[in-house]
Structure formats: C-alpha cells, structure tokens
Design an enzyme around this catalytic site. Sequence first.
Site, PDB file in Angstrom:
ATOM      1  N   HIS A  20       0.959  -1.474  -0.211  1.00  0.00           N
ATOM      2  CA  HIS A  20      -0.322   0.167  -0.254  1.00  0.00           C
ATOM      3  C   HIS A  20       1.166   1.564  -0.027  1.00  0.00           C
ATOM      4  O   HIS A  20       0.523   2.578  -0.476  1.00  0.00           O
ATOM      5  CB  HIS A  20      -0.953   0.020   1.029  1.00  0.00           C
ATOM      6  CG  HIS A  20      -1.735  -0.935   1.195  1.00  0.00           C
ATOM      7  ND1 HIS A  20      -2.023  -2.477   2.599  1.00  0.00           N
ATOM      8  CD2 HIS A  20      -2.056  -2.197   0.557  1.00  0.00           C
ATOM      9  CE1 HIS A  20      -2.765  -3.178   2.461  1.00  0.00           C
ATOM     10  NE2 HIS A  20      -2.639  -3.413   1.249  1.00  0.00           N
ATOM     11  N   ASP A 117      -6.271   5.020   0.803  1.00  0.00           N
ATOM     12  CA  ASP A 117      -5.922   3.921   0.126  1.00  0.00           C
ATOM     13  C   ASP A 117      -7.690   2.983   0.516  1.00  0.00           C
ATOM     14  O   ASP A 117      -8.720   2.898   1.008  1.00  0.00           O
ATOM     15  CB  ASP A 117      -5.164   3.001  -0.126  1.00  0.00           C
ATOM     16  CG  ASP A 117      -4.691   2.715   1.216  1.00  0.00           C
ATOM     17  OD1 ASP A 117      -5.108   2.122   2.021  1.00  0.00           O
ATOM     18  OD2 ASP A 117      -2.919   1.973   1.803  1.00  0.00           O
TER      19      ASP A 117
END
Length: 492
Positions: A20, A117
């Site tokens: 991520h 995210d």
Amino acid sequence: MEVVPTKTRIALLASPGMGHLIPVLELGQRFATHHRCLVTIFVVTTDASTTQSQLPHYSSYRDLLDIVFLPPVDVSDLVTNSMAILSQLVLIMRHAMPILRTEIAELKPRPSALVVDLFGTEAFEIADDFGMLKYMFDTTNAWFLALSLYYPHQDETNKHDHVYLHKPLNIPGCAPLKFEDTIDPYLLPDDRVLHDDYVKMALDMARAHGILVNSWEYLEPKTLKALRDPNLLGRFSSVPVHPVGPLIRPVKPVGNSVCRSKVLDWLDSQPAESVLYVSFGSGGTLSADQLTELAWGLELSQQRFVWVVRPPMEGSAFGAYFHQNKRTEDGTPAYLPDGFASRTRDLGLVVEMWAPQTEVLAHESVGGFLSHCGWNSTLESVINGVPMICWPLYAEQGMNATMLSDHLGMATRPREVGPDGVIGREVIEKVIRRVMEKDEEHGKLVKAKVLDLKHSAEVALAKGGSSRGSLELVAKECVTGLTGLRERARGA
Ligand code: UDP
C-alpha cells in the site's frame, strides 16, 4: 508587489503494508513533480522502523514529500488468530483516525484533497469536516474494484450459489469470480465483522469524488467500461474511475556502490534471463510442508534462482504481514531441507526475509518470477517484461492470478494441488521448466505477452497517454478544490 500563488497541498494516507505504501508514495511523487503540489503523506504502521528500513531510497522520497509516520498502532489485544486480514487492517486504520484528524487540522495550507487507499475510507469523514475533496486510490486493479463496488448490491441467489455451491459469482459486465479465486468475505460467510467492514468500505468509496486505480485502459478495457456503464456497475456508483497506473517504484541506479545488495552482485555473474526470482511479497508465508516441496521443486528443475525465504507458518498465509521477523545471520535457514544449500550452491541464492525486488526484477539475468501475485509485484514484473508463475496466497491474489494466466496470458499457474492443499515438487519442477527453459513454446508465448503489456504500460504513462491524462485531470480537480468542483458542476 507580485503575489505568489500558494501551492496546492494534497494529503495522502497509506495503510500498513509495503504493497500500500509504495504506490501511495509513487502517486504522491507524481503530484509533486508533474503538478507541483505540496504533498503530505500520512503513513499508518504497526512498526514504523521496519517499514522505514525496508523502504528503498526512503531519503529520495523525503526530498520531495512531507512524510509523516503516525504513531504505530497497537491493536494486538483486539486481534484474534482467526481475524481476516481485511478486518485487521480496518481496525488498525480506525484507531489511527483521531491522530490523523489532529495532524490534518494543523497543516498549513490546509490540503484541498485527501487521497486514501482501500483501507482508509473512514478518513472521508475528516475530509468532509475540513471541506476537502476525497479520493480513493485502489492500489490493486479494476476487477477487484468492480467486485468491491458490487459487493453491497450483489444478487443474493448468486451469492448463495457462489458460497455454498461454489458456482462463479457474476459481476455485471466483468469476468466472473471463480470460487477457487474467491475472497475472504465469501470464504467466511458467517464472519459478520468482515462482512460489515467490507460493505462499509465499498459504500464509503462510492461517495468519493473520484477513484484512482493502479491499472490502465489497455490492461482492463472491459472491466473499466463496466464500471462506467450506468446499466452495469455504474448503477451502484457514479464515481468517476481514473486508471492512473502502472505506478511502481522506479529502479534507482546504485552502480557498484558499497550499499549494493549481494543479490545484485550474484545476478551480475549469471547468464541473461536465466534466473527465476521467487518471492511472496511483503508478508506471505508458506507451511513447513509447502516450503519443503518448493525447495525440492526448485532443486529438481535445475534452473537458477533467487529465493526470498521466510520461516514457515502453519494456518496463516500472511504470517509476516504485520510483524516481520528480523533477519537472522547468513547461511541456510534451518527450515529448508537438509543439504539444500550445498546441493544448490552453484544454482541459486537464498535471501532471508527481504530483497531489493524492483532492482532484482530489472536485472537482465532474471527471466521469470514465481510470485504470490500481489498487485505491486505483478506491475513490477510487467514493467520489466518478466513472465510470472502464479502462486496466490491470500486477499485478491487468486483473482490476480486468474487475470494474469487465463485472461492476459503472461503467466503460468500450477493447477494440481494435493488433497492436503500442498503443491507437490514434481508439479513445481514442471511449471518452472515450462516458463524458464528456452526451447519451451509456452515460455515464448508468455514472454511475448508480457512484452506487449510492458509496451502498453509505457504508452499509458507517457505524455499524452491515458494514465498520464487521468492523473492530470485529478490534479486539476485538486487545484480547484471543492469550490471549483461545485462551480464546474453548476456550469455543466
Ligand atoms: N518487496 C520487496 N522485497 C521483498 C518483498 C517485497 O521490495 O523481499 C516489495 C515489492 O517490490 C512490492 C511490495 O514489496 O513493491 C509488495 O507489494 P505486493 O502488492 O506485491 O504484495 P503485498 O506485500 O501487498 O502482499
């Protein structure tokens, strides 16, 4: 006196895991360099020091970006062994929200937009309170995004047949999801926490001002079309979807400097495209039996290899995701078969825990990648034109594996899994030979396919390319902010 306009600030939020953090940093870097924005990146971790030490070229990111590591979140007393990885990530992110709010409140100038995210969508509440635009950056692909947006609205009969009869799940306008690739919410249908977390995430992302996805038009035309079609997935969410990828960390030249990894030195002395790189991402782990079979499979194949190994873990395929084991001293780890190191001394290199992956994949000696199919690993393979062998472990990796092997043809996937869930050494040997041996027809086909995708990715990212254009559009929205967006909507 000339008034110098204040630069626009954009804030980004990364959830735990290199998979991520790296794309979020790369996205931030594009906002800073291509669009001259001030960029602040908030990083949530469970262990900030390991994250920083694994982040290659951390200092070069720091030159461009304001990187704020939030105090590590400790939810160990709330996590159970059986808790799905998605719920663990949501829980960690939830605990980081109060400090994130304080940090954003103190930023000057106040960011015009917040980009989170997949696991950070609860922060949209903060963005609303501060009048910021909100974007979700899907660090995986459009197919997984399609599944997520569909999840709260899915047809109940179809869901039932998928969960209990193992029939494919139909996602409107997209390739169906085969049961063998399915994700935790369908594997654990009685886990209410997981179900509720996933529904909330999906509904939150549907109220973003835009969704960025680490993919590109050429790679997923059908799925992207379905996402935008008001008769298909557009029925459930009218959020504009912007494919901005592939965003991966570029290789930085290190020449012969002292900090050059020994893996790269070893690769220097191997023939072109002869080495198979084996790695299961930032946290993937195998059972002891599977680790033994993989070691034997590598040895039997007689192909050169670099293998990033981790101690075996029973009952969890993401055993090192939140808590990396520290590296041990060099030498063959005790958990590999007896004599493996001496028998493969001239053939391969075993690296414990972590390798400089982008540099390895960019090395001309590497000719294949046996991977857990994490999306960043996948993109790194495409950009370097390296065919893959799929070994999905958890999360959406089964979907990625099917996309790469069945839809795109740039990978091979071993299908014969033993009754105990272990892939045997002969199967592994065979699949490695199919991809690595020069006279194998199949190997040539997957290589040609991956080179075609590499080319399409380069075109998408170049000036005038589709991904570059999508990012320009988002950056323009961020500069005009919420007021600009409202004015434009009124004028439209
Ligand atoms: N990575 C690395 N060295 C390793 C393992 C992983 O540099 O030994 C990097 C890899 O290059 C990729 C990221 O960590 O950028 C892993 O992301 P991915 O999405 O592939 O998998 P995840 O870790 O999220 O499962």
